[in-house]
Design an enzyme around this catalytic site. Sequence first.
Site, PDB file in Angstrom:
ATOM      1  N   PRO A   1       0.794  -1.226   0.000  1.00 54.83           N
ATOM      2  CA  PRO A   1       0.000   0.000   0.000  1.00 54.83           C
ATOM      3  C   PRO A   1       0.828   1.278   0.000  1.00 54.83           C
ATOM      4  O   PRO A   1       1.889   1.362   0.606  1.00 54.83           O
ATOM      5  CB  PRO A   1      -0.831  -0.110   1.280  1.00 54.83           C
ATOM      6  CG  PRO A   1      -0.100  -1.073   2.148  1.00 54.83           C
ATOM      7  CD  PRO A   1       0.599  -2.019   1.218  1.00 54.83           C
ATOM      8  N   ASN A   2       0.293   2.231  -0.728  1.00 53.55           N
ATOM      9  CA  ASN A   2       0.801   3.601  -0.828  1.00 53.55           C
ATOM     10  C   ASN A   2       2.081   3.747  -1.641  1.00 53.55           C
ATOM     11  O   ASN A   2       2.528   4.864  -1.871  1.00 53.55           O
ATOM     12  CB  ASN A   2       0.968   4.237   0.560  1.00 53.55           C
ATOM     13  CG  ASN A   2      -0.345   4.283   1.299  1.00 53.55           C
ATOM     14  OD1 ASN A   2      -1.354   4.707   0.754  1.00 53.55           O
ATOM     15  ND2 ASN A   2      -0.345   3.822   2.534  1.00 53.55           N
TER      16      ASN A   2
ATOM     17  N   ARG B   1       4.513  11.283  -2.167  1.00 54.22           N
ATOM     18  CA  ARG B   1       4.232  10.961  -0.763  1.00 54.22           C
ATOM     19  C   ARG B   1       5.492  11.119   0.086  1.00 54.22           C
ATOM     20  O   ARG B   1       6.481  10.421  -0.135  1.00 54.22           O
ATOM     21  CB  ARG B   1       3.730   9.528  -0.664  1.00 54.22           C
ATOM     22  CG  ARG B   1       3.540   9.070   0.764  1.00 54.22           C
ATOM     23  CD  ARG B   1       3.182   7.591   0.828  1.00 54.22           C
ATOM     24  NE  ARG B   1       3.099   7.189   2.212  1.00 54.22           N
ATOM     25  CZ  ARG B   1       3.567   6.046   2.672  1.00 54.22           C
ATOM     26  NH1 ARG B   1       4.113   5.171   1.865  1.00 54.22           N
ATOM     27  NH2 ARG B   1       3.463   5.758   3.952  1.00 54.22           N
TER      28      ARG B   1
ATOM     29  N   TYR C   1      10.725   9.141   1.507  1.00 50.29           N
ATOM     30  CA  TYR C   1      10.747   8.153   0.427  1.00 50.29           C
ATOM     31  C   TYR C   1      11.432   8.626  -0.852  1.00 50.29           C
ATOM     32  O   TYR C   1      11.557   7.849  -1.794  1.00 50.29           O
ATOM     33  CB  TYR C   1       9.320   7.702   0.109  1.00 50.29           C
ATOM     34  CG  TYR C   1       8.644   7.061   1.291  1.00 50.29           C
ATOM     35  CD1 TYR C   1       9.038   5.807   1.747  1.00 50.29           C
ATOM     36  CD2 TYR C   1       7.620   7.715   1.965  1.00 50.29           C
ATOM     37  CE1 TYR C   1       8.434   5.216   2.838  1.00 50.29           C
ATOM     38  CE2 TYR C   1       7.004   7.130   3.066  1.00 50.29           C
ATOM     39  CZ  TYR C   1       7.419   5.888   3.494  1.00 50.29           C
ATOM     40  OH  TYR C   1       6.817   5.314   4.578  1.00 50.29           O
TER      41      TYR C   1
ATOM     42  N   ASN D   1       8.235  -5.580  -0.881  1.00 58.30           N
ATOM     43  CA  ASN D   1       8.100  -4.382  -0.064  1.00 58.30           C
ATOM     44  C   ASN D   1       6.622  -4.323   0.287  1.00 58.30           C
ATOM     45  O   ASN D   1       5.810  -3.823  -0.494  1.00 58.30           O
ATOM     46  CB  ASN D   1       8.536  -3.119  -0.804  1.00 58.30           C
ATOM     47  CG  ASN D   1       8.442  -1.885   0.073  1.00 58.30           C
ATOM     48  OD1 ASN D   1       7.817  -1.895   1.124  1.00 58.30           O
ATOM     49  ND2 ASN D   1       9.043  -0.808  -0.377  1.00 58.30           N
TER      50      ASN D   1
ATOM     51  N   ALA E   1       3.172  -0.842   4.731  1.00 58.63           N
ATOM     52  CA  ALA E   1       2.660  -0.911   6.103  1.00 58.63           C
ATOM     53  C   ALA E   1       2.186  -2.312   6.485  1.00 58.63           C
ATOM     54  O   ALA E   1       2.152  -2.645   7.673  1.00 58.63           O
ATOM     55  CB  ALA E   1       1.529   0.098   6.292  1.00 58.63           C
TER      56      ALA E   1
ATOM     57  N   GLU F   1      13.216  -9.232   1.561  1.00 60.29           N
ATOM     58  CA  GLU F   1      12.392  -8.116   2.028  1.00 60.29           C
ATOM     59  C   GLU F   1      13.140  -6.816   1.758  1.00 60.29           C
ATOM     60  O   GLU F   1      14.344  -6.727   2.007  1.00 60.29           O
ATOM     61  CB  GLU F   1      12.131  -8.277   3.528  1.00 60.29           C
ATOM     62  CG  GLU F   1      11.244  -7.232   4.121  1.00 60.29           C
ATOM     63  CD  GLU F   1      10.965  -7.476   5.604  1.00 60.29           C
ATOM     64  OE1 GLU F   1      10.278  -6.633   6.202  1.00 60.29           O
ATOM     65  OE2 GLU F   1      11.437  -8.496   6.166  1.00 60.29           O
TER      66      GLU F   1
ATOM     67  N   HIS G   1      12.803  -2.354   1.903  1.00 65.97           N
ATOM     68  CA  HIS G   1      12.101  -1.132   2.328  1.00 65.97           C
ATOM     69  C   HIS G   1      12.914   0.061   1.867  1.00 65.97           C
ATOM     70  O   HIS G   1      14.144   0.056   1.965  1.00 65.97           O
ATOM     71  CB  HIS G   1      11.935  -1.087   3.850  1.00 65.97           C
ATOM     72  CG  HIS G   1      11.145  -2.224   4.384  1.00 65.97           C
ATOM     73  ND1 HIS G   1       9.778  -2.264   4.300  1.00 65.97           N
ATOM     74  CD2 HIS G   1      11.540  -3.376   4.960  1.00 65.97           C
ATOM     75  CE1 HIS G   1       9.356  -3.400   4.828  1.00 65.97           C
ATOM     76  NE2 HIS G   1      10.408  -4.097   5.226  1.00 65.97           N
TER      77      HIS G   1
ATOM     78  N   ARG H   1      12.645   4.808  12.327  1.00 66.30           N
ATOM     79  CA  ARG H   1      11.325   5.428  12.250  1.00 66.30           C
ATOM     80  C   ARG H   1      10.519   5.110  13.501  1.00 66.30           C
ATOM     81  O   ARG H   1      11.055   4.667  14.504  1.00 66.30           O
ATOM     82  CB  ARG H   1      10.628   4.944  10.975  1.00 66.30           C
ATOM     83  CG  ARG H   1      11.498   5.276   9.761  1.00 66.30           C
ATOM     84  CD  ARG H   1      10.850   5.421   8.455  1.00 66.30           C
ATOM     85  NE  ARG H   1       9.623   6.164   8.452  1.00 66.30           N
ATOM     86  CZ  ARG H   1       8.616   5.881   7.648  1.00 66.30           C
ATOM     87  NH1 ARG H   1       8.704   4.868   6.804  1.00 66.30           N
ATOM     88  NH2 ARG H   1       7.522   6.599   7.658  1.00 66.30           N
TER      89      ARG H   1
END
Length: 168
Positions: A11-12, A19, A24, A75, A78, A99, A101, A108
């Site tokens: 998502p996103n 964003r 990012y 990725n 969330a 994985e 990111h 964070r």
Amino acid sequence: MAAPVLVLNGPNLNLLGTREPEVYGTETLRDVQAKTEARGKERGLSIDFRQSNAEHDLIDWIQAARGEAAGIILNAGAFTHTSVAIADALAAVAVPMVEVHLSNIFRREHFRHHSHMSRLAEGMICGFGSEGYVLAVDAMASILARKKNPAATASAKRTPPRSRTKKK
């Protein structure tokens, strides 16, 4: 060409470039896709790059990977921190997974420090922006090469390096 490597984005990630650019970056998901596919081509890997805001799409794609994909670069966005269902799907397919990111999730918010995916991953790459996808392709190429020739990898690990000094 061999089975593709699925590159799945949660998502996103479709909002990349606009964003939170301070977190990012300014590259779009298309930019990331182009960079990822280019590295895949260099490494002899076919890349199947996808994004969805829907958890069930990611689960369906992961389940379909069994017998169809060489590996998964994930990725999960969330969903990384919340989705036991995606983790269960990954466990069920037994396909190598890396994985990735964009941001360093450990710098964070505290809730982002936990990943339901990490225990199932060959490894995790985080904090390098879009370069993380390139690194993930390189990692996947190495993983797949080891899978192809496990005996060579195993013997290389067992054989100690020879001394370069001559005996007198």
